[in-house]
Design a protein around this motif. Structure first.
Motif, short mmCIF file in Angstrom:
data_model
loop_
_atom_site.label_atom_id
_atom_site.label_comp_id
_atom_site.label_asym_id
_atom_site.label_seq_id
_atom_site.Cartn_x
_atom_site.Cartn_y
_atom_site.Cartn_z
N CYS A 174 12.49 117.23 40.29
CA CYS A 174 12.72 117.47 38.87
C CYS A 174 14.06 116.89 38.41
O CYS A 174 15.07 117.06 39.09
CB CYS A 174 12.67 118.98 38.60
SG CYS A 174 12.90 119.41 36.86
N CYS A 179 8.96 119.35 29.68
CA CYS A 179 7.95 120.37 29.94
C CYS A 179 8.18 121.61 29.07
O CYS A 179 7.24 122.16 28.50
CB CYS A 179 7.94 120.74 31.42
SG CYS A 179 9.54 121.27 32.06
N CYS A 206 2.51 120.75 30.47
CA CYS A 206 3.77 120.40 31.13
C CYS A 206 3.57 119.30 32.16
O CYS A 206 4.35 118.35 32.23
CB CYS A 206 4.41 121.63 31.76
SG CYS A 206 3.37 122.49 32.96
N CYS A 208 5.42 115.60 31.98
CA CYS A 208 6.53 115.34 32.91
C CYS A 208 6.66 113.85 33.23
O CYS A 208 5.73 113.24 33.75
CB CYS A 208 6.32 116.12 34.21
SG CYS A 208 7.64 115.84 35.41
#
Length: 69
Positions: free
Chosen positions: A14, A20, A50, A54
């Motif tokens: 991440c 998100c 989400c 992403c």
């Protein structure tokens, strides 16, 4: 009643961009201390917005533990 699906973030991938969190209709995902996104399992309905949003593909929609299908 909780949904059978839930979003899961691979935290090590991440980039904490917040995309998100911006699209989640339930407010179930947010960036923690500017480091990574985390899912509130009580709020997540597994809709997948989400995951589709992403930019690095670190979010998956999985079966909740104990659910088959």
């Amino acid at each position: 009643m909780k949904s059978k699906k839930i979003a899961h973030v691979e935290e090590s991938r991440c980039v904490a961009c917040g995309a998100c969190a911006n699209v989640c209709p339930r407010g179930a995902i947010g960036v923690v201390q500017g480091c990574f996104a985390r899912v509130n399992t009580d709020l997540c309905v597994g809709c997948g917005l989400c995951a589709r949003t992403c930019p690095v593909g670190c979010i998956s929609v999985l079966n909740r533990e104990g659910e088959n299908g």
